[in-house]
Design a protein around this motif. Structure first.
Motif, mmCIF file in Angstrom:
data_model
loop_
_atom_site.group_PDB
_atom_site.id
_atom_site.type_symbol
_atom_site.label_atom_id
_atom_site.label_comp_id
_atom_site.label_asym_id
_atom_site.label_seq_id
_atom_site.Cartn_x
_atom_site.Cartn_y
_atom_site.Cartn_z
ATOM 1 N N SER A 161 0.974 -1.309 -0.162
ATOM 2 C CA SER A 161 0.055 0.122 -0.228
ATOM 3 C C SER A 161 0.930 1.100 0.019
ATOM 4 N N LEU A 162 2.082 0.655 0.704
ATOM 5 C CA LEU A 162 2.808 1.935 0.380
ATOM 6 C C LEU A 162 3.971 2.544 -0.871
ATOM 7 N N ARG A 163 3.447 1.642 -1.752
ATOM 8 C CA ARG A 163 3.963 1.435 -3.141
ATOM 9 C C ARG A 163 3.401 2.108 -3.868
ATOM 10 N N GLY A 164 2.873 2.341 -5.153
ATOM 11 C CA GLY A 164 2.622 3.110 -6.122
ATOM 12 C C GLY A 164 2.707 4.339 -6.318
ATOM 13 N N THR A 165 3.595 4.851 -5.746
ATOM 14 C CA THR A 165 3.885 6.695 -6.066
ATOM 15 C C THR A 165 4.604 6.494 -7.738
ATOM 16 N N ILE A 166 5.246 5.847 -8.280
ATOM 17 C CA ILE A 166 5.216 5.616 -9.956
ATOM 18 C C ILE A 166 3.974 4.576 -10.056
ATOM 19 N N GLN A 167 3.318 4.712 -11.360
ATOM 20 C CA GLN A 167 2.459 3.997 -11.490
ATOM 21 C C GLN A 167 2.628 4.734 -13.572
ATOM 22 N N PRO A 168 2.318 3.621 -13.820
ATOM 23 C CA PRO A 168 1.962 3.440 -15.463
ATOM 24 C C PRO A 168 0.826 4.809 -15.914
ATOM 25 N N GLU A 169 1.692 5.225 -16.975
ATOM 26 C CA GLU A 169 0.186 6.790 -17.264
ATOM 27 C C GLU A 169 -1.034 6.111 -17.270
ATOM 28 N N LEU A 170 -1.716 4.644 -17.994
ATOM 29 C CA LEU A 170 -2.508 4.151 -18.392
ATOM 30 C C LEU A 170 -3.902 4.324 -16.774
ATOM 31 N N THR A 206 -9.050 -3.862 -9.117
ATOM 32 C CA THR A 206 -9.492 -4.745 -9.876
ATOM 33 C C THR A 206 -9.015 -4.339 -11.295
ATOM 34 N N ILE A 207 -9.711 -3.046 -12.208
ATOM 35 C CA ILE A 207 -10.173 -2.846 -13.235
ATOM 36 C C ILE A 207 -8.634 -1.696 -13.151
ATOM 37 N N ARG A 208 -8.026 -0.825 -12.508
ATOM 38 C CA ARG A 208 -6.346 -0.891 -11.958
ATOM 39 C C ARG A 208 -5.009 -1.378 -12.170
ATOM 40 N N ASN A 209 -5.662 -2.516 -11.656
ATOM 41 C CA ASN A 209 -4.120 -3.477 -12.093
ATOM 42 C C ASN A 209 -4.340 -4.142 -13.023
ATOM 43 N N THR A 210 -5.806 -4.262 -14.025
ATOM 44 C CA THR A 210 -5.921 -4.996 -14.980
ATOM 45 C C THR A 210 -5.011 -3.317 -16.182
ATOM 46 N N GLU A 211 -5.672 -2.279 -16.154
ATOM 47 C CA GLU A 211 -4.733 -0.888 -16.496
ATOM 48 C C GLU A 211 -3.489 -1.114 -17.103
ATOM 49 N N LYS A 212 -2.229 -1.389 -15.382
ATOM 50 C CA LYS A 212 -1.236 -1.840 -15.124
ATOM 51 C C LYS A 212 -1.211 -2.651 -16.887
ATOM 52 N N SER A 213 -1.461 -4.276 -16.064
ATOM 53 C CA SER A 213 -1.108 -4.818 -17.053
ATOM 54 C C SER A 213 -0.835 -4.792 -18.836
ATOM 55 N N VAL A 214 -1.912 -3.939 -19.225
ATOM 56 C CA VAL A 214 -2.651 -3.366 -20.377
ATOM 57 C C VAL A 214 -0.917 -2.593 -20.872
ATOM 58 N N ASN A 261 -1.603 -6.735 -28.129
ATOM 59 C CA ASN A 261 -2.497 -5.982 -27.423
ATOM 60 C C ASN A 261 -3.963 -5.382 -27.568
ATOM 61 N N LEU A 262 -4.562 -6.233 -28.365
ATOM 62 C CA LEU A 262 -5.532 -6.236 -29.319
ATOM 63 C C LEU A 262 -6.461 -7.398 -28.436
ATOM 64 N N VAL A 263 -6.251 -8.246 -27.748
ATOM 65 C CA VAL A 263 -6.664 -8.883 -26.581
ATOM 66 C C VAL A 263 -6.535 -8.175 -25.624
ATOM 67 N N ALA A 264 -5.623 -8.081 -25.307
ATOM 68 C CA ALA A 264 -5.128 -7.561 -23.899
ATOM 69 C C ALA A 264 -6.468 -5.794 -23.796
ATOM 70 N N GLU A 265 -6.425 -5.074 -24.434
ATOM 71 C CA GLU A 265 -7.439 -4.144 -24.944
ATOM 72 C C GLU A 265 -8.829 -4.567 -25.220
ATOM 73 N N ALA A 266 -9.422 -5.629 -25.301
ATOM 74 C CA ALA A 266 -10.955 -6.228 -25.303
ATOM 75 C C ALA A 266 -10.617 -6.708 -24.067
ATOM 76 N N GLN A 267 -9.846 -7.189 -23.595
ATOM 77 C CA GLN A 267 -9.680 -7.630 -21.494
ATOM 78 C C GLN A 267 -10.317 -6.670 -20.785
ATOM 79 N N LEU A 268 -9.342 -5.378 -20.584
ATOM 80 C CA LEU A 268 -9.633 -3.794 -20.313
ATOM 81 C C LEU A 268 -11.271 -3.561 -20.178
ATOM 82 N N THR A 269 -11.357 -3.569 -21.655
ATOM 83 C CA THR A 269 -12.756 -3.033 -21.667
ATOM 84 C C THR A 269 -13.764 -3.879 -21.032
#
Length: 339
Positions: free
Chosen positions: A37-46, A124-132, A173-181
């Motif tokens: 929980s203390l981590r996360g100061t650096i997050q992907p742009e997405l 869950t959405i945030r973690n999926t965004e990080k994986s995409v 990426n097409l598969v990952a984006e569909a999963q994210l949606t």
């Protein structure tokens, strides 16, 4: 949290007190901070914006937890103050109002836990965004390399390899984006449906408690006394206990009345009654326009009838005369227009 009919009994035993307890659903304490929980100061742009939203949700949850603790503290202080007033009525009513307030605090704490569960769904959405994000970055990186190589070495044999890698990266990426949606749509509805249902539950239970609190206050006789008169005797103790029993029963019998189908019906009702909805526009278009000369007499009669309903001093003869005069005036206006 279990409370008897008197919150004073939490600190000391009281003889002859009822053992009836308010029913409440006990939640475990929220997890404390951890290294993750203390981590996360650096997050992907997405995932940056959703990460900040989740952090803000945590502040909201803490605020409701603080409000719950303050409610409990105030309830205890009210009971202790009433006890030292030496007024039997104030002592009993303040203690039982304290029970109501403490239960309100418990509902606030339950609401905070529901918000925490909703917040977990958003993660869950945030973690999926990080994986995409890596997939998206990899595709863009290969596309940039191809563009640079074409500008410098258009005949390079490495272009074929890079273009093949780009095809694979785009497919991945097409598969990952569909999963994210899919996950975003599903979890967004799940998270805020849970929050809104928890809000409805909290509000309805607060209404139940507030109404019984008002019933308790009505038992306290506040008729003024003159100096020298004896204190008004308090004889409502049994009724006060019964009110708390009723409040307990109402909370225990509470059931959620809002379902997904009911929400859909509400949405249809709001849409059909919207000023910009097609149904409303069509109904408005079908309404007769009062500016047309041929309806002048009927409009005048309608206005006179409205005045009569409002108590205007118009007799039937005066109404008919005025209506006829208006009709004649309307006909003259039509003839003038035709000429």
């Amino acid at each position: 949290m279990n409370r008897a009919l008197s919150i004073r009994s939490n600190n000391r035993s009281s003889g002859g007190g009822s053992s009836t307890n308010f029913s409440s659903h006990h939640h475990g304490s929220r997890r404390g901070f951890s290294l993750s929980s203390l981590r996360g100061t650096i997050q992907p742009e997405l995932s940056k914006k959703l990460y900040r939203l989740i952090k803000s949700e945590n502040n909201l949850i803490s605020a409701h937890e603080t409000a719950a603790k303050e409610r409990l503290s105030i309830a205890q202080q009210l009971s202790e103050w009433g006890e030292q007033t030496s007024d039997e009525g104030i002592s009993d009513i303040s203690d039982k109002v304290g029970v109501i307030l403490s239960e309100l605090g418990e509902q606030e704490d339950n609401y905070a836990h529901a918000l925490d569960e909703s917040r977990g769904t958003l993660k869950t959405i945030r973690n999926t965004e990080k994986s995409v994000q890596p997939s998206r970055d990899g595709k863009n990186k290969i596309a940039d390399e191809i563009a640079k190589l074409k500008s410098k070495e258009p005949e390079s044999t490495r272009l074929v390899v890079l273009e093949q890698e780009l095809v694979r990266a785009e497919a991945e990426n097409l598969v990952a984006e569909a999963q994210l949606t899919n996950i975003t749509r599903q979890k967004l509805k799940e998270a805020y449906s849970a929050e809104f249902l928890a809000t409805i539950e909290r509000a309805e239970k607060q209404i139940i408690l507030a109404r019984h609190g008002l019933r308790l206050l009505n038992l306290l006789d506040d008729t003024p006394i003159v100096p020298g008169d004896s204190q008004i005797p308090y004889t409502q103790g049994h009724q006060a206990r019964q009110i708390l029993n009723n409040a307990e029963d109402d909370l225990r019998d509470w059931r959620p009345t809002t379902t997904a189908a009911a929400l859909d019906e509400d949405a249809k009702y709001v849409t059909s009654n919207s000023p910009t909805s097609p149904t409303t526009v069509q109904q408005h278009a079908q309404q007769p326009q009062p500016s047309q000369p041929r309806n002048a007499a009927s409009v005048t009669d309608q206005q006179l009838n409205e005045k009569e309903v409002d108590g205007a001093s118009l007799t039937g003869t005066e109404t008919n005369t005025t209506g006829n005069e208006s009709a004649v005036g309307a006909n003259q206006e039509v003839q003038t227009t035709a000429v």
